[in-house]
Write an enzyme that holds these catalytic residues in place. Sequence first.
Site, PDB file in Angstrom:
ATOM      1  N   GLU A 170       0.816  -1.224   0.000  1.00  0.00           N
ATOM      2  CA  GLU A 170       0.000   0.000   0.000  1.00  0.00           C
ATOM      3  C   GLU A 170       0.849   1.274   0.000  1.00  0.00           C
ATOM      4  O   GLU A 170       0.975   1.966   1.018  1.00  0.00           O
ATOM      5  CB  GLU A 170      -0.962   0.000   1.190  1.00  0.00           C
ATOM      6  CG  GLU A 170      -1.874  -1.207   1.193  1.00  0.00           C
ATOM      7  CD  GLU A 170      -3.004  -1.106   2.206  1.00  0.00           C
ATOM      8  OE1 GLU A 170      -2.916  -0.278   3.129  1.00  0.00           O
ATOM      9  OE2 GLU A 170      -3.991  -1.844   2.060  1.00  0.00           O
ATOM     10  N   GLU A 358      -5.334  -8.700   0.429  1.00  0.00           N
ATOM     11  CA  GLU A 358      -6.048  -8.413   1.686  1.00  0.00           C
ATOM     12  C   GLU A 358      -7.520  -8.173   1.381  1.00  0.00           C
ATOM     13  O   GLU A 358      -7.856  -7.545   0.382  1.00  0.00           O
ATOM     14  CB  GLU A 358      -5.535  -7.137   2.377  1.00  0.00           C
ATOM     15  CG  GLU A 358      -4.209  -7.266   3.054  1.00  0.00           C
ATOM     16  CD  GLU A 358      -3.775  -5.979   3.774  1.00  0.00           C
ATOM     17  OE1 GLU A 358      -4.647  -5.158   4.167  1.00  0.00           O
ATOM     18  OE2 GLU A 358      -2.565  -5.792   3.909  1.00  0.00           O
TER      19      GLU A 358
HETATM   20  C1  PNW Z   1      -4.544  -2.084   5.353  1.00  0.00           C
HETATM   21  N1  PNW Z   1      -8.029   3.310   4.521  1.00  0.00           N
HETATM   22  O1  PNW Z   1      -4.499  -0.747   5.676  1.00  0.00           O
HETATM   23  C2  PNW Z   1      -3.191  -2.582   5.811  1.00  0.00           C
HETATM   24  O2  PNW Z   1      -2.433  -3.199   4.809  1.00  0.00           O
HETATM   25  C3  PNW Z   1      -3.227  -3.399   7.051  1.00  0.00           C
HETATM   26  O3  PNW Z   1      -1.991  -3.330   7.685  1.00  0.00           O
HETATM   27  C4  PNW Z   1      -4.372  -2.943   7.939  1.00  0.00           C
HETATM   28  O4  PNW Z   1      -4.375  -3.526   9.188  1.00  0.00           O
HETATM   29  C5  PNW Z   1      -5.655  -3.254   7.186  1.00  0.00           C
HETATM   30  O5  PNW Z   1      -5.673  -2.658   5.903  1.00  0.00           O
HETATM   31  C6  PNW Z   1      -6.911  -2.810   7.927  1.00  0.00           C
HETATM   32  O6  PNW Z   1      -6.915  -1.434   8.118  1.00  0.00           O
HETATM   33  C7  PNW Z   1      -5.428   0.198   5.354  1.00  0.00           C
HETATM   34  O7  PNW Z   1      -8.082   4.269   5.326  1.00  0.00           O
HETATM   35  C8  PNW Z   1      -5.419   1.339   6.135  1.00  0.00           C
HETATM   36  O8  PNW Z   1      -8.758   3.243   3.518  1.00  0.00           O
HETATM   37  C9  PNW Z   1      -6.277   2.372   5.850  1.00  0.00           C
HETATM   38  C10 PNW Z   1      -7.143   2.247   4.793  1.00  0.00           C
HETATM   39  C11 PNW Z   1      -7.156   1.111   4.006  1.00  0.00           C
HETATM   40  C12 PNW Z   1      -6.298   0.083   4.307  1.00  0.00           C
END
Ligand code: PNW
Length: 452
Positions: A170, A358
Site C-alpha cells: 500500500e 487483503e
Molecule cells: C490495510 N483506509 O491498511 C493494511 O495493509 C493493514 O496493515 C491494515 O491492518 C488493514 O488494511 C486494515 O486497516 C489500510 O483508510 C489502512 O482506507 C487504511 C485504509 C485502508 C487500508
Amino acid sequence: MGEAPSPRSLQFPGGFLWGCATSAYQIEGAVTADGRGRTIWDTFAHTRGKTYKGQTGDVATDSYHRFAQDVKLLKELGAKTYRFSIAWARILPQGTGKPNDKGIAYYDRLVDELLKNDIAPYATLFHWDLPQALPGGWQSRDTAKAFGDYAGLVAKRLSDRVRHFMTTNEIVCFTDLSYKSGLFAPGLKLGDGAVNQIRHHAVLAHGLGVQAVRANATGGTQVGFAENPRVYVPVIETPEHIEAAKRAFRQENAPFISTVLEGKYPTEYLEREGANAPKIESGDMDIIGSPLDFVGLNVYQPEYVRADASKAGYAVDRRPTSYPHMASPWLFVGPEVMYWAVRSVTELWGPKAIYITENGCSGEDYRDAAGRIEDTDRVMFLRNYLTHLHRAVSENYPVKGYFLWSLMDNFEWVDGYGKRFGIYHVDFETQERHPKRSALWYREVIARNAVG
Ligand code: PNW
C-alpha cells in the site's frame, strides 16, 4: 422456487489459493529481541497522542514467540497459504550495513514451520515498519536504494523456500498518510512537491526491489506488490458508466499503480502537478516499470462513479451519510468493489496474475459467557465480498488466490487494539487465540472451495 442456490454454483477453480494475511509490526511484538533495530512505528506509537490510548506494537500478538501456534491456526483453517511481512529492521537493524543473522533466523523458523504444514509462504518485504536509522526516511532517495539492497539480501537467504515475494504494501499509506496527512508514522505534513518526490522514491524502491529479487533469487521465484488502489464501481452497469469507472481508476491512482504498471507517469498527473511534479533521474522509469509476475490487490471499500461531460469524463459520487460501514468508520461496505478491482486492473494493464492480498473487516467482537464469538457481521461481509470475487473468477479474470485480513486480531496502527480484524479472537491479556464464527465459516469455504 425458494431453493437457496447450491454452494456448488459458487465453486472456485481447482488450485485456488485460500489464505490469511498479517504484517510484522502488527503481530510480532518482541521489538528489542535478537538485535531488531528501531522502526518509525516504534517511535510514532510511543509518541503521545498518536495512537488509540497510546497503544504500541511492543507486544502485539507476541507472534515472534508464538509463531508455531499461529501456523497451527492456519492449519486448522485448512489455509493453503500465508501472507506475512518481514521486518526490515530485524534483518538490517540500521536499514543498511551488516545483516543480523538472528533476525533472519526468525523468518527461517517461520518459513520452515509453514512448509512443514504445507502452507505456501508469501512474504511482503515492506509493510510500513521503516528502520528509524535511515536518514530522512522516504524523503531520501537513498532509502529506495537501501530497500533494493535489503530485498536482494532477503531473496538470497529465503528464496530457496519462499517462492513469492511482494515488495511493498500500500504505497499510498506509507507516503501520503505518513508524509502528507501525518496520520501514520512518521507523522509529517509536507507540501505537494515534497510528497510527490516521496511517492517517486516509493515506486522507485518497489522497482529496485523487483530487480533485486530477480537478481538474487533462485529460479522460479515470483515477485509482485500489494496495492490498495481506490476502486471505482460504476453506478449502473452501462457502457458509459463502465468506461467512466475505468478512467477514474487510472487517473485517481495515477502516481501509484498506474505509474508502476505503465512504467511512466500518466501525463494528466504530471500536468496537474506542474512545478510540484517529481524529479526523475534517467533510468528511473524503466526500474519503476519492471515487469511483475503478479499484482496483489488489497480490497476494502468502494467509490461510486458515473459518466460525466467534464474533460475527465467521470464524476465520483459523494457518499450519502447513511451509507453503511463496519467498525472502522472508513470501511464502507460494497462487495462489488471486489469484482471491479479485478476487472479494472485486468482491462487497464492485463497482469499475468492477480491475488487479493487483503480483504476483511473490523467488528466489535466479544466473547459471550459460553466463550463464543458470533461475528455474524464479519461473515456477512466476507460472504458478500467473496460472492463478487466469484463473479470475477467465473468471468475468467486471472485471480489466483485470496488472503483474508486478518488471521487474528492485531495492532491496527493508529486504532491500536481498539479495532479487531481477526477471524481468530485474541485476548491481549493472556494471548489466547479463539476462533470466531467467521473462522469456522472460512474453514468451510476452504474445504468446499466454494462460497456458501
Ligand atoms: C490495510 N483506509 O491498511 C493494511 O495493509 C493493514 O496493515 C491494515 O491492518 C488493514 O488494511 C486494515 O486497516 C489500510 O483508510 C489502512 O482506507 C487504511 C485504509 C485502508 C487500508
